[in-house]
Write an enzyme that holds these catalytic residues in place. Structure first.
Site, mmCIF file in Angstrom:
data_model
loop_
_atom_site.group_PDB
_atom_site.id
_atom_site.type_symbol
_atom_site.label_atom_id
_atom_site.label_comp_id
_atom_site.label_asym_id
_atom_site.label_seq_id
_atom_site.Cartn_x
_atom_site.Cartn_y
_atom_site.Cartn_z
ATOM 1 N N SER A 158 0.862 -1.185 0.000
ATOM 2 C CA SER A 158 0.000 0.000 0.000
ATOM 3 C C SER A 158 0.895 1.231 0.000
ATOM 4 O O SER A 158 2.066 1.158 0.387
ATOM 5 C CB SER A 158 -0.875 -0.004 1.266
ATOM 6 O OG SER A 158 -1.535 1.233 1.449
ATOM 7 N N TYR A 171 -1.913 -0.465 10.646
ATOM 8 C CA TYR A 171 -2.010 -0.861 9.238
ATOM 9 C C TYR A 171 -0.725 -0.491 8.503
ATOM 10 O O TYR A 171 -0.160 -1.319 7.768
ATOM 11 C CB TYR A 171 -3.206 -0.171 8.598
ATOM 12 C CG TYR A 171 -3.385 -0.498 7.136
ATOM 13 C CD1 TYR A 171 -3.824 -1.755 6.731
ATOM 14 C CD2 TYR A 171 -3.108 0.445 6.142
ATOM 15 C CE1 TYR A 171 -3.990 -2.067 5.386
ATOM 16 C CE2 TYR A 171 -3.266 0.146 4.799
ATOM 17 C CZ TYR A 171 -3.703 -1.121 4.426
ATOM 18 O OH TYR A 171 -3.845 -1.428 3.089
#
Length: 260
Positions: A158, A171
């Site tokens: 990501s 995350y």
């Protein structure tokens, strides 16, 4: 496991989007979002895709869609947090096809919340799915790839692996870790290709479950406004896989043009 025979070599000339030899490709988290889009993209250019996820009803529908379009696909239930289950999934593919050419480690979760909210179970979930799940996948395919001296591991990270934002600390930590272990895997292997694909805001189901309502809502709104279609990320995966054996695309960052 639902099966389909390995496809014959396409008769059309090889191009960047048409493989010379179809590959056996495992895609985790294939029931929706980037995983489903990647399955469609790779199957469309002639690869045989093996789809894994917990929601087997969705996998069955996707497999049916791909086969009816003339593509080659199969699916089975897969929980990437179950080490033995991941190993059994890969062993079944090896038993049927003799090899795994590509593993796309895509399964992931993103319950956003401030650290002070102490959503410890969700922290554990992100570590288990986003990091341990990737490691379990690597552990399952790496021995056979090293033995064959050929293979490709594609890890979906990501843009959160490149920056840290409030409510996304855990995350981001898992995605930073995916980048780090990918680089280590690359350095340790001269015959196995390793690619990290880091998407920015992408339309998916990541913000649909868990997390803080305000944080998840903000991320969902941003995604609805500027998010990439999952197919754009699938194109990046397809590009990396399509390169000649001696070319290793190590990292691709793909984000909406307007994302800062």
């Amino acid at each position: 496991m639902n099966t389909a025979s390995t496809p014959a070599t396409p008769s059309t000339p090889a191009t960047p989007t048409t493989p010379t030899t179809p590959k056996i490709v495992i895609v985790t988290g294939a029931s929706s979002g980037i995983g489903a889009a990647t399955a469609r993209r790779l199957a469309a250019v002639g690869h045989h895709v093996v789809l894994g996820a917990r929601r087997t009803d969705r996998l069955a529908l996707l497999t049916k869609e791909l086969r009816e379009a003339g593509h080659s696909a199969e699916h089975a239930e897969l929980d990437v947090t179950d080490r033995a289950g991941v190993r059994a999934f890969v062993e079944a593919v090896l038993a049927r096809h003799g090899r795994v050419d590509v593993l796309v480690n895509n399964a992931g979760v993103m319950p956003l919340a401030p650290l002070a909210a102490l959503r410890v179970e969700e922290w554990d979930q992100m570590i288990d799915v986003n990091l341990r799940g990737v490691l379990y996948g690597i552990a399952a395919v790496l021995p056979s790839m090293r033995e064959r001296r050929s293979g490709h591991v594609v890890n979906i990270a990501s843009t959160a692996a490149h920056r840290v934002d409030p409510t996304a600390a855990v995350y981001c930590a898992t995605k930073y870790a995916v980048r780090a272990l990918s680089e280590g895997l690359r350095q340790e292997n001269s015959d196995v290709r390793v690619t990290v694909v880091s998407p920015g805001f992408t339309r998916s189901e990541l913000t649909d479950k868990g997390g803080d309502a305000e944080a998840q809502g903000a991320a969902r709104t941003a995604t609805e406004l500027i998010g990439l279609p999952a197919a754009a990320v699938a194109e990046a995966v397809g590009y990396a896989i399509a390169q000649p054996a001696g070319v290793d695309v190590n990292e691709i960052v793909v984000r909406p043009t307007v994302q800062n």
